[in-house]
Design an enzyme around this catalytic site. Structure first.
Site, PDB file in Angstrom:
ATOM      1  N   ASP A 207     -12.152  -0.775  -8.936  1.00  0.00           N
ATOM      2  CA  ASP A 207     -11.564  -1.408  -8.114  1.00  0.00           C
ATOM      3  C   ASP A 207     -12.480  -2.324  -7.421  1.00  0.00           C
ATOM      4  OD1 ASP A 207      -9.792  -2.548  -6.430  1.00  0.00           O
ATOM      5  OD2 ASP A 207      -9.689  -0.635  -5.088  1.00  0.00           O
TER       6      ASP A 207
ATOM      7  N   LYS B  59     -13.585  -6.512  -2.108  1.00  0.00           N
ATOM      8  CA  LYS B  59     -14.546  -5.829  -1.441  1.00  0.00           C
ATOM      9  C   LYS B  59     -15.863  -6.125  -1.220  1.00  0.00           C
ATOM     10  CE  LYS B  59     -12.093  -1.345  -3.331  1.00  0.00           C
ATOM     11  NZ  LYS B  59     -11.671  -0.665  -1.820  1.00  0.00           N
TER      12      LYS B  59
ATOM     13  N   ASP C  76      -6.070  -5.271  -2.615  1.00  0.00           N
ATOM     14  CA  ASP C  76      -6.711  -3.977  -2.348  1.00  0.00           C
ATOM     15  C   ASP C  76      -5.849  -2.912  -2.023  1.00  0.00           C
ATOM     16  OD1 ASP C  76      -9.129  -2.322  -2.927  1.00  0.00           O
ATOM     17  OD2 ASP C  76      -9.796  -2.882  -0.777  1.00  0.00           O
TER      18      ASP C  76
ATOM     19  N   ARG D 292      -0.923   2.077  -4.885  1.00  0.00           N
ATOM     20  CA  ARG D 292       0.622   2.519  -4.507  1.00  0.00           C
ATOM     21  C   ARG D 292       1.296   1.409  -5.537  1.00  0.00           C
ATOM     22  NH1 ARG D 292      -0.277   0.475   1.397  1.00  0.00           N
ATOM     23  NH2 ARG D 292      -2.312   1.399   0.671  1.00  0.00           N
TER      24      ARG D 292
END
Length: 429
Positions: free
Chosen positions: A200, A207, A277, A281
């Site tokens: 991720d 990030k 990010d 979900r």
């Protein structure tokens, strides 16, 4: 002292400390290593785990647990501490060998999957490793289906495809059907859903470098539910359970999804992207829609979903969300019986509306750092939109304690495997 260090449990009232502080987790003497117990079960289990860490830190790589005073949970607490990141340490158990070997086998597998570098555990590789392992455990009862890349579009698994489309390694939805009755019409008792984001970057909501370093662990939910199913199968699981892993790399290229994009899911729900990010979900929604399609009685999902859960419960607890009080209490009881720390956080039906959008049914988060106040509950509320039966029979584990970026006084660096025992026990209940 031999190359295998003997380890003893003693009552604090009988322990001779010699030159060691009485508060020491473990005392070394001519017999070997001695752990002094206070009589408080919870405190003693923590002390035993800390003793295991200290012995690992001393460079000891093999121990033998001595005497009849060890019970199963004390030995497992020691094992959780006396575990180096690569699972090379050796333990000779005092008793309960079969059960402890089984626990160690599946915990080590969960930890191995999470600790592997992202180049080795991309979506198709994760799906294949899990399919191979579970098929090996129950070849006559397992069937496997993988939906890869643009095949996801044909089946309208829009969340997984959208999140994973920017990677050269295609996204995958893995379905493993464990059906011990072999009756194709058998009821699906439980669907297990795992977030399998194998790396991720944060996508366009990128990030920081230090925040990205540990993001190989973002498939911890997938590893945890896979390990739970494997462990339950080996303990005699006799219900039909399907495992759904939602696997993707959340990367950036010219095809990456953008802030302001709207995803239309198979069930018609529209979602505006306000943070790329907040991708876990988005993929889990496809798994929940699938669970509704097969009329599962129960649904359990697990994910390293929010930093907000870790802020709430720390790094030694996992967080639990549900609107089904009876099922939530069953999971909490399973956690307590298996000495896994689990805490229920708030979730109400109105949490579904806590990420509003002017352009879609909902946004995937709030346009604030960490999703704003109540971020973990709001993320669970997003998932509740997709859970069938208004959330009856559904549990969401936000596994805040799945991974530690560095070693501490309780655990080695890397994956912990915390949660797989609880989910397995809930399946078997």
């Amino acid at each position: 002292m031999s190359s295998t260090v003997p380890v003893f449990l003693e009552s604090a009232s009988t322990t001779t400390t010699g030159g060691w502080k009485a508060s020491a987790a473990v005392i070394m003497n001519e017999r070997g290593a001695v752990i002094s117990l206070t009589g408080n079960e919870a405190n003693d289990l923590r002390k035993i785990q800390r003793a295991g860490r200290q012995l690992d830190n001393l460079g000891i790589n093999a121990v033998s647990l001595q005497g009849d005073s060890w019970n199963l949970e004390q030995q497992w607490a020691f094992a959780k501490g006396f575990t180096d990141t690569l699972s090379k340490n050796k333990i000779t158990w005092a008793n309960h060998e079969q059960q402890l070997n089984l626990l160690q086998k599946h915990a080590n597998w969960v930890r191995e999957l999470i600790n592997l570098p992202p180049e080795a555990i991309y979506p198709e590789a994760l799906a294949q490793r899990v399919a191979d392992k579970l098929t090996e455990l129950a070849p006559a009862a397992i069937s496997v289906r993988k939906v890869v890349g643009d095949e996801l579009l044909a089946e309208q698994r829009m969340g997984i495809h959208t999140v994973g489309r920017a990677s050269v390694k295609p996204p995958v939805m893995l379905v493993v059907d464990y059906n011990p009755s072999k009756d194709p019409k058998a009821e699906v008792d439980t669907v297990l859903i795992g977030k399998g984001i194998t790396f991720d970057s944060g996508g366009l909501s990128i990030k920081s470098s230090e925040g990205m370093l540990a993001m190989k662990c973002d498939m911890g939910g997938a590893a945890t539910v896979a390990g739970a199913l494997g462990y339950a199968i080996e303990q005699g699981l006799n219900k039909r359970v399907q495992l759904v892993l939602c696997c993707a790399e959340n990367l950036i290229d010219g095809r990456a999804y953008k802030l302001g994009d709207i995803i239309t899911y198979k069930n018609g729900t529209t979602v505006e992207i306000v943070n790329t990010d907040a991708e876990g979900r988005l993929v889990l929604a496809d798994g929940l829609i699938y669970a509704a399609e097969v009329n599962a009685k129960h649904i359990i999902d697990a994910a390293t979903l929010t930093g907000a859960a870790q802020v709430a419960v720390g790094t030694e607890y996992n967080a639990l969300f549900s609107v089904d009080d009876d099922y939530a209490q069953q999971a909490l009881a399973s956690a307590a019986a298996n000495q896994e720390l689990l805490w229920r956080l708030p979730l109400q039906p109105w949490h579904r509306d806590n990420c509003p959008s002017a352009f879609a049914d909902t946004a995937n988060s709030r346009p604030q750092k960490g999703g704003g106040a109540g971020g973990a509950s709001n993320a669970a509320g997003f998932l509740l939109r997709f859970a069938p039966n208004e959330g009856a029979g559904w549990l969401h584990f936000d596994i805040a304690a799945a991974y530690h970026g560095s070693a501490n006084g309780m655990c080695a660096a890397g994956a912990t495997a915390l949660g797989f025992r609880t989910i397995a026990a809930t399946l078997l209940n």
